[in-house]
Design an enzyme around this catalytic site. Structure first.
Site, PDB file in Angstrom:
ATOM      1  N   ASP A  82       6.304  -0.360   6.721  1.00 19.94           N
ATOM      2  CA  ASP A  82       6.402  -0.907   5.392  1.00 19.94           C
ATOM      3  C   ASP A  82       7.795  -1.843   5.322  1.00 19.94           C
ATOM      4  OD1 ASP A  82       5.813  -1.661   2.930  1.00 19.94           O
ATOM      5  OD2 ASP A  82       6.755   0.019   2.047  1.00 19.94           O
ATOM      6  N   ASP A 141      -1.445  -1.563   6.793  1.00 24.88           N
ATOM      7  CA  ASP A 141      -0.167  -2.398   6.925  1.00 24.88           C
ATOM      8  C   ASP A 141       0.079  -2.585   8.450  1.00 24.88           C
ATOM      9  OD1 ASP A 141      -0.024  -3.050   4.496  1.00 24.88           O
ATOM     10  OD2 ASP A 141       1.776  -2.060   3.941  1.00 24.88           O
ATOM     11  N   ASP A 172       2.369   2.827  -6.917  1.00 22.95           N
ATOM     12  CA  ASP A 172       2.846   2.243  -5.867  1.00 22.95           C
ATOM     13  C   ASP A 172       4.174   2.202  -5.579  1.00 22.95           C
ATOM     14  OD1 ASP A 172      -0.002   1.064  -5.700  1.00 22.95           O
ATOM     15  OD2 ASP A 172       0.343  -0.115  -7.238  1.00 22.95           O
TER      16      ASP A 172
END
Length: 343
Positions: free
Chosen positions: A128, A166, A317
């Site tokens: 991330d 991701d 989130d």
């Protein structure tokens, strides 16, 4: 770029003996009426019909626990809304601190109910890029140990694994520094190989969403990450693009990776993507969204193996728009999703 993706969805798994205990009780539960003991999560939910939805509803999930608490407080209207989430199978995001225990308990609970567990592995090193869900395994060896633990926990029981939201996308969009690329490809390829070596495990590599870019940018990286040995790929994880747009993106990408099948995260895409506010944070707790199609293997296209709820609706989130930290339950947001839903 993280804002193009929106997986600030990391939710550390919360496995305990209660998961199995509640699963054992599930067979005798009501189908969601108020005839169970109020305040008891195991009295809230049941499994969906197996012929359309073979995936496991966790009777001790966050939404189920919340429904039990709301019933105990006499808030029946809110409880009824949250049943829309609690009664659907939602993926379990495996916490690396007790990965083997969680993988075992979730798959055992699902197997006892005659269903398939859906698991998410989200622990790649340098995850991330420093955003809301930053972190991941300390290094490549720690990640390999994590995958080993998950594989040991799953064993021969049925499981569908969504691998590393991701991870490939951030190799393409410049978010992950070049020095980590070769290791990441090796780790992903190794994880696919190991998990596909299990008897009843399906593996889908995350492949972005309809709004981030072009399939031409990601098909070669997916091949390097092991897509040929995987069952396919996942699109729209933790995002809001419509099912129609997600299927179109997936079909275009499938044609570039040998006709691989894919799954679509429909957990919060009922109203499509948010178009207001800061474009860089439209992915993060956007207002006015709704639950999407409920999980099923009866999809609109033969290339689409399933609609899944990979992101757990009602979990934040990240710390934006008044939300708690990524992965924490947020009752108000969950209720907004449910109330806006037509499902």
């Amino acid at each position: 770029m993280y804002g193009s993706r929106g997986v600030g969805a990391f939710a550390g798994g919360r496995a305990s003996a209660a998961v199995l205990g509640a699963a054992l009780l599930l067979a005798g539960c009501s189908s969601g009426g108020d005839d169970g003991k109020e305040g008891s999560a195991s009295a809230v939910v049941t499994q969906q019909p197996k012929e359309a939805d073979p995936f496991w509803v966790n009777p001790d999930g966050a939404a189920a626990r919340e429904v039990g608490e709301l019933l105990g407080d006499g808030r029946k209207a809110e409880a009824q809304q949250l049943r829309k989430i609690a009664e659907q199978p939602v993926a379990e995001w495996i916490n690396p601190e007790n990965a083997e225990e969680q993988a075992r308990e979730f798959t055992e609970g699902a197997d006892k109910a005659g269903r398939r567990a859906v698991l998410v592995l989200y622990n790649i090193p340098h995850r991330d890029c420093g955003q809301y869900s930053q972190g991941g395994a300390a290094d490549g060896d720690a990640y390999r140990d994590f995958v080993d633990a998950v594989a040991e926990g799953i064993g021969d029981r049925p499981a569908t694994v969504v691998l590393e939201p991701d991870a490939v996308l951030h190799l393409v969009d410049g978010c992950t520094p070049e020095e980590f690329h070769e290791e990441r490809y090796d780790l992903l390829d190794g994880a696919v190989t190991q998990l596909k070596g299990l008897k009843n495990t399906k593996v889908y590599l995350d492949a972005g969403n309809a709004g981030w870019g072009n399939p031409d940018q990601i098909h070669e990286p997916l091949k390097r990450a092991g897509i040929e040995r995987a069952d396919g790929f996942a699109v729209n994880v933790s995002n809001f693009y419509t099912t129609e747009d997600s299927v179109a993106y997936g079909k275009e990408l499938s044609a570039k990776v040998g006709g691989k099948h894919f799954v679509v995260d429909t957990s919060r895409n009922g109203n499509g993507p948010y178009t207001g506010g800061d474009p860089d944070e439209r992915w993060c707790n956007p207002p006015g969204r709704a639950l999407g199609e409920t999980p099923t293997t009866r999809t609109s296209d033969p290339l689409v193996d399933a609609y899944l709820w990979i992101k757990r609706p009602g979990e934040s989130d990240g710390e934006c728009k008044g939300g708690p930290k990524a992965g924490d339950w947020w009752e108000d947001y969950a209720l907004d999703l449910a109330r806006a839903s037509t499902t």
